[in-house]
Design a protein around this motif. Sequence first.
Motif, PDB file in Angstrom:
ATOM      1  N   SER A  83       0.729  -1.131  -0.010  1.00  0.00           N
ATOM      2  CA  SER A  83      -0.115   0.038   0.108  1.00  0.00           C
ATOM      3  C   SER A  83       1.000   1.392  -0.045  1.00  0.00           C
ATOM      4  O   SER A  83       2.003   1.237   0.161  1.00  0.00           O
ATOM      5  CB  SER A  83      -0.864  -0.084   1.230  1.00  0.00           C
ATOM      6  OG  SER A  83      -1.732  -1.202   1.071  1.00  0.00           O
ATOM      7  N   PRO A  84       0.314   2.269  -0.409  1.00  0.00           N
ATOM      8  CA  PRO A  84       1.040   3.539  -0.418  1.00  0.00           C
ATOM      9  C   PRO A  84       1.702   4.101   0.898  1.00  0.00           C
ATOM     10  O   PRO A  84       2.776   4.693   0.927  1.00  0.00           O
ATOM     11  CB  PRO A  84       0.190   4.723  -0.678  1.00  0.00           C
ATOM     12  CG  PRO A  84      -1.052   3.962  -1.503  1.00  0.00           C
ATOM     13  CD  PRO A  84      -1.158   2.648  -0.783  1.00  0.00           C
ATOM     14  N   ALA A 133      -9.786   7.620   4.850  1.00  0.00           N
ATOM     15  CA  ALA A 133      -8.386   7.870   5.071  1.00  0.00           C
ATOM     16  C   ALA A 133      -7.502   6.436   4.445  1.00  0.00           C
ATOM     17  O   ALA A 133      -6.627   6.504   3.778  1.00  0.00           O
ATOM     18  CB  ALA A 133      -7.857   7.832   6.428  1.00  0.00           C
ATOM     19  N   GLU A 134      -8.264   5.240   4.688  1.00  0.00           N
ATOM     20  CA  GLU A 134      -7.636   4.149   4.115  1.00  0.00           C
ATOM     21  C   GLU A 134      -8.105   3.696   2.766  1.00  0.00           C
ATOM     22  O   GLU A 134      -7.583   2.669   2.226  1.00  0.00           O
ATOM     23  CB  GLU A 134      -8.045   3.043   5.244  1.00  0.00           C
ATOM     24  CG  GLU A 134      -7.577   2.883   6.407  1.00  0.00           C
ATOM     25  CD  GLU A 134      -5.884   2.583   6.456  1.00  0.00           C
ATOM     26  OE1 GLU A 134      -5.523   2.133   5.485  1.00  0.00           O
ATOM     27  OE2 GLU A 134      -5.292   3.158   7.496  1.00  0.00           O
ATOM     28  N   ARG A 135      -8.897   4.238   2.167  1.00  0.00           N
ATOM     29  CA  ARG A 135      -9.215   4.025   0.616  1.00  0.00           C
ATOM     30  C   ARG A 135      -8.206   3.666  -0.240  1.00  0.00           C
ATOM     31  O   ARG A 135      -8.317   2.651  -0.823  1.00  0.00           O
ATOM     32  CB  ARG A 135     -10.233   5.303   0.113  1.00  0.00           C
ATOM     33  CG  ARG A 135     -10.797   4.846  -1.174  1.00  0.00           C
ATOM     34  CD  ARG A 135     -11.508   5.840  -1.972  1.00  0.00           C
ATOM     35  NE  ARG A 135     -10.589   7.078  -2.215  1.00  0.00           N
ATOM     36  CZ  ARG A 135      -9.910   7.230  -3.375  1.00  0.00           C
ATOM     37  NH1 ARG A 135      -9.848   6.460  -4.081  1.00  0.00           N
ATOM     38  NH2 ARG A 135      -9.188   8.357  -3.201  1.00  0.00           N
ATOM     39  N   LEU A 186      -3.653  -8.199   4.842  1.00  0.00           N
ATOM     40  CA  LEU A 186      -4.754  -8.479   4.118  1.00  0.00           C
ATOM     41  C   LEU A 186      -6.199  -8.669   5.049  1.00  0.00           C
ATOM     42  O   LEU A 186      -7.060  -8.364   5.031  1.00  0.00           O
ATOM     43  CB  LEU A 186      -4.670  -9.453   2.878  1.00  0.00           C
ATOM     44  CG  LEU A 186      -3.901  -8.962   1.817  1.00  0.00           C
ATOM     45  CD1 LEU A 186      -3.724 -10.092   0.570  1.00  0.00           C
ATOM     46  CD2 LEU A 186      -4.394  -7.488   1.062  1.00  0.00           C
ATOM     47  N   ASP A 187      -5.601  -9.571   5.938  1.00  0.00           N
ATOM     48  CA  ASP A 187      -6.517  -9.797   6.950  1.00  0.00           C
ATOM     49  C   ASP A 187      -7.012  -8.739   7.791  1.00  0.00           C
ATOM     50  O   ASP A 187      -8.369  -8.388   8.213  1.00  0.00           O
ATOM     51  CB  ASP A 187      -6.172 -11.009   8.014  1.00  0.00           C
ATOM     52  CG  ASP A 187      -5.998 -12.424   7.208  1.00  0.00           C
ATOM     53  OD1 ASP A 187      -7.012 -12.852   6.409  1.00  0.00           O
ATOM     54  OD2 ASP A 187      -5.247 -13.203   8.056  1.00  0.00           O
ATOM     55  N   HIS A 188      -6.041  -8.008   8.196  1.00  0.00           N
ATOM     56  CA  HIS A 188      -6.488  -6.485   8.805  1.00  0.00           C
ATOM     57  C   HIS A 188      -7.102  -5.655   7.990  1.00  0.00           C
ATOM     58  O   HIS A 188      -8.321  -5.330   8.719  1.00  0.00           O
ATOM     59  CB  HIS A 188      -5.178  -5.896   9.416  1.00  0.00           C
ATOM     60  CG  HIS A 188      -5.161  -4.560   9.394  1.00  0.00           C
ATOM     61  ND1 HIS A 188      -5.569  -4.164  10.666  1.00  0.00           N
ATOM     62  CD2 HIS A 188      -4.822  -3.369   8.872  1.00  0.00           C
ATOM     63  CE1 HIS A 188      -5.745  -2.669  10.640  1.00  0.00           C
ATOM     64  NE2 HIS A 188      -4.989  -2.468   9.425  1.00  0.00           N
ATOM     65  N   TYR A 189      -6.933  -5.602   6.793  1.00  0.00           N
ATOM     66  CA  TYR A 189      -7.754  -4.539   5.869  1.00  0.00           C
ATOM     67  C   TYR A 189      -9.181  -5.035   6.004  1.00  0.00           C
ATOM     68  O   TYR A 189     -10.217  -4.450   5.956  1.00  0.00           O
ATOM     69  CB  TYR A 189      -7.112  -4.429   4.601  1.00  0.00           C
ATOM     70  CG  TYR A 189      -5.960  -3.084   4.670  1.00  0.00           C
ATOM     71  CD1 TYR A 189      -6.017  -2.285   5.460  1.00  0.00           C
ATOM     72  CD2 TYR A 189      -4.770  -3.689   3.946  1.00  0.00           C
ATOM     73  CE1 TYR A 189      -5.039  -1.550   5.463  1.00  0.00           C
ATOM     74  CE2 TYR A 189      -3.760  -2.917   3.988  1.00  0.00           C
ATOM     75  CZ  TYR A 189      -3.888  -1.544   4.797  1.00  0.00           C
ATOM     76  OH  TYR A 189      -2.742  -0.775   4.705  1.00  0.00           O
TER      77      TYR A 189
END
Length: 886
Positions: A430-431, A548-550, A501-504
Amino acid sequence: MMPTPMSQSNPIRSCRPDRTWPRHSDVFGQPATTLAVAGPRGCTAHEGVSPTATVPGPPPPDPRNARTITALVTCLRATKAWTGDASVRELTRRINTDRRRRSSASRDVVPSTVGYSFDLRRQRLDYDLVFELLRAMGLTEPHLQWWRQAWQSVFARYETPTAVTTSTALPDDLPWFRGRAAELDQLLNAARGPAGATSGVVSVIEGMAGVGKTALAVHAAHRLDHPDQVRLYVNLRGFDPGQPAADPGAVLESFLRVLGITGGRVPRGVPARARLYRSVLRCRRALIVLDNAADVGQVRPLLPDGPEHRVLVTSRHTLGDLGGAQRLSLDVFTPDEAVQLLRAMIGSRRVDAEPDAARRIATRYGRLPLALSLISRHIRSTPDWQLADHAERLRGLGLADGVQAALTLSYRQLDAGDRRMFRLVGVNPSPDLTVHAAAALADLDARQAQRHLDTLVAEHLLHCADGGRYHAHDLVLAYAAHRARDEEPASRRRQAVTRLLDHYLNSAALAMDAAHPAERSRRPRIDQASPWSPPLPDLATARAWLDAERPNLIAAIVHAAAHGWSQHAGQLTATIWRHLDTSGRYGDILAIHRHALSAARQLDDRTAEALVRHNLGTVHWRLGRKIEAIDHFENALELRRQTGDRPAQAQTLNNLSVVVHALGRHQDALRLYQETLALFREVGDRLGEAGALNNLGVVLEHLRRLDDAARREREALALFREIGSKVGEADALANLCVVHRRQGRHDAAIAHQQQALDIFRAIGDRGGEAGGLINLGDIRQQQDRHGEAAQLYRQALAIANDLGDPELKAEALNSFGLTLRATGRFDEAIEHHTRALALARQIHDKTEQTRALEGLAQAAHAAGRPALAAKMRLRAETVGRVPGSP
């Protein structure tokens, strides 16, 4: 009243026939636990099943070697010749025959559209039309599989979304910024611009990696800052080792949003976005920093016009023509500047005590600002060492590159835990990342992760922006990724990304449950809680987290799809759908789902393809593209019938019914809604049942069966309240308002609509709010309280403009036009109805077209223009002749 289709996870704003805005209820798609999404993969030529066993003679041209759109079109032309070179008109006839066989609602394609598919100058191709063409040419399934592989290879890079984070605040200026006096003067003097200039000043800072381009640009921007100007900053990621370069269209969308252009008002396509962007900035003063540009094509669409703008661009490359931009080639520090920086960062006393050693250190690191800032932290932490000791140690490091030498030394000074965290930052797809994401990567608790992040920030290996978001220079990220590949086994790297990925997925599910609790059953069920999810106790916090997380969520989906986490990609896409939809991120939705559709076809996963088709139909409905929506819904319905998924069939049938209703086919819609209601009751879907009842009420109101309509809406309202769906409750209340208004019960209508408005405003549903304002305006108009009606319509029109909702805007314009005519403002009424007519034609809305033409006829007659009035009445009668309408 208006129906609302059922999306993957949120209501769709639908048609507003008959001067009203009751809304149909949508159904959300089933949990996407089976959605398999494959990422972009290169296709080896001639892999897969050979079609020569089923097709006699030489095989057709093989598209799988194509790597560009032009090559794909060339192969399409060759395939046409190979299959007998049928004329474009004949191919068009075959396609339309097949379309009518599959669906009576399908729209015919015209020969010019078919012929354009063979144009070598094309930059885009329509997947569905190309495959219709191939089937019309007689190609069989093995050949079509070749084309699917080629399509995936060519278009994966075009259809991968690149979420971009922009800001209206400048990055913090470096407190230890030193040197660059001549370059800074050059930038500041140029920024003043020549007298009488008609365009703004663009300054391009070019130079090697680590030379301090961003630091100079940010420092200059702070010097140029003015309280009355707009500030825009974006990292274009031209050289990021783990992220694609930012797409100019995505940057323009983000810029437009922070400039106040919300929802669907952001147009599609870079040219249209660039025009709107320049128009918004034309009468404003702007300071824009475009950091880390890859090439001139990335920059040119982001340049505003007008003399009041100042643009600073940084790049490692020499950019091409930018229309007279000032160019500044940045070299490494001079020896004196390098020593100045060391004095600022480690203290003048130590540097002045050993000036020769300080110069040797600066030289050893190539006088690169990035390298010197990295080593300075290490020097500060060893006060008992002399600078000569550091210089001697560096001599034995054996690394030629100054930045790599500094990174290696900084990395070696970290303890084992900090080194591991640094390595895992290098595998983050991710960024940026938060402390919770870092904890998931490293399998630590948040406090442990925070300590490691703090150390990496103190060592200048990471930067922490406002809001606790961590990011790093691309050279640092590349080094971290290199250390991860060298020191972390592939299995542990994969485990780290899986935890992330589980966290997201878990956090997104929590956020969506807080934002839309009644729809929890419509999203993928997450069985295992995540220990790293942040607290998301309420609607505001959940929305803030999702916003924010988009960019990270989009990047996670793309990475998961491309690297074998198919289930994560599908579940995360289904989970965040509603948030992207309600915030008008249609570009993100289309890109993600097109990517998923291509993967589902390649995997021959009919369940996954049906889900994606359903969602794409919903988005096209949102955008007013009813014909495209019908195509997707009918395909989804057929696929779901094949798989025997009755609950999913009900959801798609509802949405198809809504579009048929919007096209003015009320009797057909009534039949389809009744079928939908029976199917929802059969499968025990109570939310779907409530929505179908609501939609039945809408169509019955359009057929003037008002008592039946009121009964259905009351049943829907009771069920929505029992389930706890606030959106559904508000929809049913708004629909009851319309029925009561038609019955002449104005007090009851106002009471119901006010309750609906309160709910819409509480949950942040601006489309619902606008529709409610139109309903109230219609009541005031019937009561001859035209001033109040006009004010309500103005408020609704402002919201419709913000949302970019063409149907809502057309309805507001038509209603406002009637009030203007009633108050003698005939020319303004004609102008409002004319605008509504253009919008309604664009989105194939027969009801609003008829309303607009009737309004034009009445206004023209009142204005003493009988010829125009007669012409408009005739056209209204023609448009209004829709089978199934009252």
